[in-house]
Design a protein around this motif. Structure first.
Motif, PDB file in Angstrom:
ATOM      1  N   ASN A 246       0.827  -1.203   0.000  1.00 47.60           N
ATOM      2  CA  ASN A 246       0.000   0.000   0.000  1.00 47.60           C
ATOM      3  C   ASN A 246       0.864   1.256   0.000  1.00 47.60           C
ATOM      4  O   ASN A 246       0.548   2.253  -0.658  1.00 47.60           O
ATOM      5  CB  ASN A 246      -0.915  -0.022   1.227  1.00 47.60           C
ATOM      6  CG  ASN A 246      -2.100   0.884   1.055  1.00 47.60           C
ATOM      7  OD1 ASN A 246      -2.558   1.087  -0.075  1.00 47.60           O
ATOM      8  ND2 ASN A 246      -2.592   1.436   2.139  1.00 47.60           N
ATOM      9  N   GLN A 247       1.959   1.186   0.733  1.00 44.13           N
ATOM     10  CA  GLN A 247       2.876   2.324   0.774  1.00 44.13           C
ATOM     11  C   GLN A 247       3.487   2.561  -0.607  1.00 44.13           C
ATOM     12  O   GLN A 247       3.584   3.705  -1.061  1.00 44.13           O
ATOM     13  CB  GLN A 247       3.974   2.044   1.814  1.00 44.13           C
ATOM     14  CG  GLN A 247       4.801   3.265   2.172  1.00 44.13           C
ATOM     15  CD  GLN A 247       3.927   4.400   2.657  1.00 44.13           C
ATOM     16  OE1 GLN A 247       3.025   4.212   3.466  1.00 44.13           O
ATOM     17  NE2 GLN A 247       4.147   5.590   2.135  1.00 44.13           N
ATOM     18  N   GLN A 248       3.879   1.454  -1.269  1.00 40.92           N
ATOM     19  CA  GLN A 248       4.427   1.581  -2.627  1.00 40.92           C
ATOM     20  C   GLN A 248       3.404   2.245  -3.535  1.00 40.92           C
ATOM     21  O   GLN A 248       3.729   3.160  -4.299  1.00 40.92           O
ATOM     22  CB  GLN A 248       4.794   0.207  -3.189  1.00 40.92           C
ATOM     23  CG  GLN A 248       5.895  -0.512  -2.432  1.00 40.92           C
ATOM     24  CD  GLN A 248       7.214   0.209  -2.530  1.00 40.92           C
ATOM     25  OE1 GLN A 248       7.459   0.942  -3.480  1.00 40.92           O
ATOM     26  NE2 GLN A 248       8.051   0.043  -1.533  1.00 40.92           N
ATOM     27  N   VAL A 249       2.168   1.751  -3.451  1.00 37.35           N
ATOM     28  CA  VAL A 249       1.116   2.304  -4.320  1.00 37.35           C
ATOM     29  C   VAL A 249       0.934   3.785  -4.020  1.00 37.35           C
ATOM     30  O   VAL A 249       0.852   4.613  -4.935  1.00 37.35           O
ATOM     31  CB  VAL A 249      -0.204   1.532  -4.115  1.00 37.35           C
ATOM     32  CG1 VAL A 249      -1.327   2.207  -4.874  1.00 37.35           C
ATOM     33  CG2 VAL A 249      -0.056   0.094  -4.578  1.00 37.35           C
ATOM     34  N   LYS A 250       0.900   4.134  -2.739  1.00 36.96           N
ATOM     35  CA  LYS A 250       0.681   5.537  -2.363  1.00 36.96           C
ATOM     36  C   LYS A 250       1.821   6.420  -2.858  1.00 36.96           C
ATOM     37  O   LYS A 250       1.596   7.550  -3.295  1.00 36.96           O
ATOM     38  CB  LYS A 250       0.566   5.656  -0.844  1.00 36.96           C
ATOM     39  CG  LYS A 250      -0.836   5.422  -0.333  1.00 36.96           C
ATOM     40  CD  LYS A 250      -0.853   5.692   1.152  1.00 36.96           C
ATOM     41  CE  LYS A 250      -2.165   5.250   1.774  1.00 36.96           C
ATOM     42  NZ  LYS A 250      -2.019   5.077   3.217  1.00 36.96           N
ATOM     43  N   ASP A 251       3.053   5.904  -2.734  1.00 34.13           N
ATOM     44  CA  ASP A 251       4.209   6.699  -3.132  1.00 34.13           C
ATOM     45  C   ASP A 251       4.243   6.936  -4.633  1.00 34.13           C
ATOM     46  O   ASP A 251       4.560   8.039  -5.085  1.00 34.13           O
ATOM     47  CB  ASP A 251       5.509   5.990  -2.722  1.00 34.13           C
ATOM     48  CG  ASP A 251       5.716   6.038  -1.217  1.00 34.13           C
ATOM     49  OD1 ASP A 251       4.973   6.803  -0.574  1.00 34.13           O
ATOM     50  OD2 ASP A 251       6.582   5.326  -0.702  1.00 34.13           O
ATOM     51  N   ILE A 252       3.944   5.875  -5.393  1.00 41.31           N
ATOM     52  CA  ILE A 252       4.142   5.965  -6.834  1.00 41.31           C
ATOM     53  C   ILE A 252       2.908   6.533  -7.528  1.00 41.31           C
ATOM     54  O   ILE A 252       3.012   7.266  -8.504  1.00 41.31           O
ATOM     55  CB  ILE A 252       4.472   4.567  -7.399  1.00 41.31           C
ATOM     56  CG1 ILE A 252       5.728   4.029  -6.717  1.00 41.31           C
ATOM     57  CG2 ILE A 252       4.679   4.620  -8.898  1.00 41.31           C
ATOM     58  CD1 ILE A 252       5.989   2.593  -7.004  1.00 41.31           C
ATOM     59  N   PHE A 253       1.767   6.189  -7.011  1.00 46.60           N
ATOM     60  CA  PHE A 253       0.516   6.441  -7.730  1.00 46.60           C
ATOM     61  C   PHE A 253      -0.472   6.982  -6.699  1.00 46.60           C
ATOM     62  O   PHE A 253      -1.324   6.256  -6.197  1.00 46.60           O
ATOM     63  CB  PHE A 253       0.047   5.100  -8.328  1.00 46.60           C
ATOM     64  CG  PHE A 253      -1.152   5.176  -9.219  1.00 46.60           C
ATOM     65  CD1 PHE A 253      -1.805   6.364  -9.476  1.00 46.60           C
ATOM     66  CD2 PHE A 253      -1.640   4.028  -9.818  1.00 46.60           C
ATOM     67  CE1 PHE A 253      -2.902   6.409 -10.291  1.00 46.60           C
ATOM     68  CE2 PHE A 253      -2.743   4.058 -10.636  1.00 46.60           C
ATOM     69  CZ  PHE A 253      -3.367   5.249 -10.866  1.00 46.60           C
TER      70      PHE A 253
ATOM     71  N   GLY B  69       0.150   4.110 -13.086  1.00 45.18           N
ATOM     72  CA  GLY B  69       0.176   5.498 -12.635  1.00 45.18           C
ATOM     73  C   GLY B  69       0.367   6.446 -13.807  1.00 45.18           C
ATOM     74  O   GLY B  69      -0.318   7.470 -13.923  1.00 45.18           O
ATOM     75  N   LEU B  70       1.287   6.086 -14.720  1.00 48.67           N
ATOM     76  CA  LEU B  70       1.512   6.903 -15.919  1.00 48.67           C
ATOM     77  C   LEU B  70       0.252   6.953 -16.768  1.00 48.67           C
ATOM     78  O   LEU B  70      -0.126   8.010 -17.278  1.00 48.67           O
ATOM     79  CB  LEU B  70       2.653   6.305 -16.745  1.00 48.67           C
ATOM     80  CG  LEU B  70       4.065   6.557 -16.260  1.00 48.67           C
ATOM     81  CD1 LEU B  70       5.051   5.834 -17.158  1.00 48.67           C
ATOM     82  CD2 LEU B  70       4.357   8.049 -16.244  1.00 48.67           C
ATOM     83  N   ALA B  71      -0.399   5.791 -16.888  1.00 49.11           N
ATOM     84  CA  ALA B  71      -1.597   5.725 -17.725  1.00 49.11           C
ATOM     85  C   ALA B  71      -2.695   6.611 -17.159  1.00 49.11           C
ATOM     86  O   ALA B  71      -3.526   7.127 -17.897  1.00 49.11           O
ATOM     87  CB  ALA B  71      -2.082   4.274 -17.825  1.00 49.11           C
ATOM     88  N   SER B  72      -2.673   6.816 -15.827  1.00 48.31           N
ATOM     89  CA  SER B  72      -3.763   7.572 -15.214  1.00 48.31           C
ATOM     90  C   SER B  72      -3.507   9.064 -15.179  1.00 48.31           C
ATOM     91  O   SER B  72      -4.367   9.816 -14.744  1.00 48.31           O
ATOM     92  CB  SER B  72      -3.986   7.084 -13.783  1.00 48.31           C
ATOM     93  OG  SER B  72      -4.204   5.712 -13.802  1.00 48.31           O
TER      94      SER B  72
ATOM     95  N   SER C  22      -3.504  12.623 -16.602  1.00 48.62           N
ATOM     96  CA  SER C  22      -4.261  13.216 -17.697  1.00 48.62           C
ATOM     97  C   SER C  22      -3.280  13.815 -18.705  1.00 48.62           C
ATOM     98  O   SER C  22      -2.100  13.985 -18.415  1.00 48.62           O
ATOM     99  CB  SER C  22      -5.214  14.279 -17.151  1.00 48.62           C
ATOM    100  OG  SER C  22      -4.478  15.217 -16.405  1.00 48.62           O
ATOM    101  N   ALA C  23      -3.782  14.117 -19.889  1.00 52.00           N
ATOM    102  CA  ALA C  23      -2.920  14.555 -20.988  1.00 52.00           C
ATOM    103  C   ALA C  23      -2.117  15.793 -20.603  1.00 52.00           C
ATOM    104  O   ALA C  23      -0.991  15.976 -21.048  1.00 52.00           O
ATOM    105  CB  ALA C  23      -3.752  14.831 -22.228  1.00 52.00           C
ATOM    106  N   GLU C  24      -2.677  16.636 -19.744  1.00 53.65           N
ATOM    107  CA  GLU C  24      -2.015  17.891 -19.409  1.00 53.65           C
ATOM    108  C   GLU C  24      -0.754  17.642 -18.592  1.00 53.65           C
ATOM    109  O   GLU C  24       0.150  18.475 -18.541  1.00 53.65           O
ATOM    110  CB  GLU C  24      -2.948  18.810 -18.611  1.00 53.65           C
ATOM    111  CG  GLU C  24      -4.084  19.379 -19.414  1.00 53.65           C
ATOM    112  CD  GLU C  24      -5.183  18.361 -19.631  1.00 53.65           C
ATOM    113  OE1 GLU C  24      -5.491  17.598 -18.693  1.00 53.65           O
ATOM    114  OE2 GLU C  24      -5.721  18.300 -20.751  1.00 53.65           O
ATOM    115  N   ASP C  25      -0.715  16.504 -17.892  1.00 51.86           N
ATOM    116  CA  ASP C  25       0.429  16.227 -17.037  1.00 51.86           C
ATOM    117  C   ASP C  25       1.694  15.957 -17.839  1.00 51.86           C
ATOM    118  O   ASP C  25       2.784  16.021 -17.300  1.00 51.86           O
ATOM    119  CB  ASP C  25       0.143  15.017 -16.131  1.00 51.86           C
ATOM    120  CG  ASP C  25      -0.992  15.321 -15.185  1.00 51.86           C
ATOM    121  OD1 ASP C  25      -1.215  16.521 -14.936  1.00 51.86           O
ATOM    122  OD2 ASP C  25      -1.652  14.394 -14.716  1.00 51.86           O
ATOM    123  N   HIS C  26       1.512  15.624 -19.133  1.00 53.76           N
ATOM    124  CA  HIS C  26       2.689  15.226 -19.903  1.00 53.76           C
ATOM    125  C   HIS C  26       3.564  16.412 -20.256  1.00 53.76           C
ATOM    126  O   HIS C  26       3.053  17.459 -20.600  1.00 53.76           O
ATOM    127  CB  HIS C  26       2.254  14.521 -21.204  1.00 53.76           C
ATOM    128  CG  HIS C  26       2.066  13.053 -20.962  1.00 53.76           C
ATOM    129  ND1 HIS C  26       3.085  12.158 -20.899  1.00 53.76           N
ATOM    130  CD2 HIS C  26       0.950  12.337 -20.737  1.00 53.76           C
ATOM    131  CE1 HIS C  26       2.627  10.961 -20.654  1.00 53.76           C
ATOM    132  NE2 HIS C  26       1.332  11.028 -20.542  1.00 53.76           N
TER     133      HIS C  26
END
Lengths: 284, 156
Positions: free
Chosen positions: A87-94, A275-278, A280-284
């Motif tokens: 869960n910590q990994q998920v929270k940190d990365i995504f 996380g990358l897939a989620s 939004s386009a503006e983040d790129h």
């Protein structure tokens, strides 16, 4: 291991090939299986992965049923540690992950870990036992195959990688919309004037994700298995036994690092990709 | 090293496993962990509050103690003052009493002296008559010399 010493001594190539052949249906003995052949089914891969999945599911169910909120004991402590770690990994990365990412990550981690851990069983133990049992029913033990490590098989690793890939596409479309996802192919990374290059680049980038996921795990585990087989071949003479024991121990110790590491990397990259897939386009 | 129909089986197993782990382990356990985190935070907050209250109570108790001590000191001082007063009063009363007793004693003494003098006076004439009778060898009429006897007695 002594049961398999004889073939190992007489013909090492046959010994290794025997160990690297799956118990399959849809393929005749000695017939080469094509790279992609959906008429073949590897019974051993499926059997062991389902058994381990069942084991994992059983413990998950058992622990989940007996959750004690205030006095966690034994297995619950272990499970809590793993769950919190993942869960910590998920929270940190995504950070804004939805409810699926965590269970997905922990399932990948634990299942791959269990499947990889089959590597720690002596390479001849289960195949020899299985061959012995099969010969009781009149089968030729040389034609009875059993590969016990499901992750040394591309079906398993790509089964996971393609599931993750499907989720990558799903999350891309969910967060960017179909048009947003297509736009990413058209305009990323070089802007609208290099559209054909963009399409190729982004396509390679996307396809590389599942391919690298699947091949990395497969390659590591296959190489590990192969090395265990080569070390097992040292049993050709009593004089080579100390070397076999020393190398086997060393490789097993090193493999103890590789096994959880590969499971962890698979999980981590899954989270990263999703996380990358989620974004939004503006983040790129 | 090939991709076969097992792939589809693995994907199905994987999907079911993810769903299963999610529903039986992940979600209940996260809920438990979340609840526990909340309870621990509450507990810590309560402990902090308790500590603060204890601090207040201790300060209050200290104040009370100080006040009580001051009061006690005041009471003791008053008591001492009162005791001194009582001692003074007693002393004064004693002095007064002593003075009174002395005066009475002096009066008594004077009375006794005058009574003794009186008695002596009455007896002096008789003694003088008796002395004179012995000297003269005859009876003397006291009445005839009453005047001289009275003068003698008055000299005492």
């Amino acid at each position: 291991m002594s049961e398999s010493n004889a073939p190992a001594i007489s013909s090492p190539v046959e010994y290794i090939q025997h160990h690297l052949t799956n118990w399959s249906v849809g393929v005749e003995h000695g017939e080469q299986v094509k790279i992609v052949d959906f008429s073949v089914f590897h019974v051993d891969v499926f059997l062991f992965s389902v058994l381990l999945a069942g084991l994992l599911a059983f413990f998950a169910w058992k622990i989940g049923k007996n959750l004690n909120p205030d006095k966690p004991t034994g297995a619950q402590n272990v499970a809590e540690t793993i769950v919190e770690f993942v869960n910590q990994q998920v929270k940190d990365i995504f950070p804004n992950a939805d409810g699926l990412i965590g269970p997905l990550a922990i399932t990948i981690f634990m299942w791959v870990l269990l499947m990889n851990s089959m590597d720690f069983l002596p390479v001849d133990l289960l195949p020899a036992l299985f061959g012995g049992v099969a010969s009781l029913f009149g089968a030729d033990p040389h034609h009875v195959y059993l590969k016990v490590v499901p992750t040394t098989n591309l079906d398993t690793t790509f089964g996971l990688a393609l599931s993750v890939f499907a989720l990558i596409i799903f999350y891309n479309i969910k967060h960017k919309g179909v048009w947003g996802y297509i736009k990413q192919f058209l305009f990323h990374p070089f802007g609208p004037y290099l559209m054909p290059v963009n399409i190729v680049m982004t396509a390679i980038e996307e396809v590389a994700k599942p391919v690298s996921l699947g091949l990395r795990l497969f390659g590591n585990m296959f190489a590990g298995e192969l090395l265990f087989l080569l070390i097992a071949l040292l049993a050709f003479s009593v004089w080579a036994m100390p070397a076999q024991i020393a190398l086997g121990t060393l490789w097993a110790i090193f493999h103890m690092l590789v096994v959880p590491l590969q499971a962890f990397i698979f999980m981590l990259l899954t989270i990263v990709y999703l996380g990358l897939a989620s974004q939004s386009a503006e983040d790129h | 090293m090939n991709v076969t129909a097992t792939l589809i089986g693995q994907m199905i197993v994987f999907s079911i496993l993810v769903w299963f782990v999610k529903s039986v382990l992940w979600e209940p356990m996260l809920k438990v962990l979340e609840d526990r985190k909340g309870r621990i935070a509450d507990g810590l907050a309560a402990a902090e509050k308790g500590k603060h209250e204890e601090e207040l109570a201790r300060k209050h108790a200290l104040d009370e103690l100080k006040k009580a001590k001051a009061e006690a000191a005041e009471i003791v001082a008053q008591g001492q003052k009162r005791a001194a007063e009582i001692v003074d009063e007693a002393k004064n009363a004693a002095i007064e009493e002593a003075g009174r007793v002395k005066v009475a004693a002096q009066a008594d003494i004077e009375q006794e002296v005058s009574r003794a003098r009186e008695t002596l006076r009455t007896q002096v004439s008789a003694l003088a008559v008796a002395g004179a009778e012995k000297i003269l060898g005859k009876e003397i009429d006291a009445k005839a010399h009453a005047k001289a006897l009275d003068e003698l007695a008055a000299q005492i």
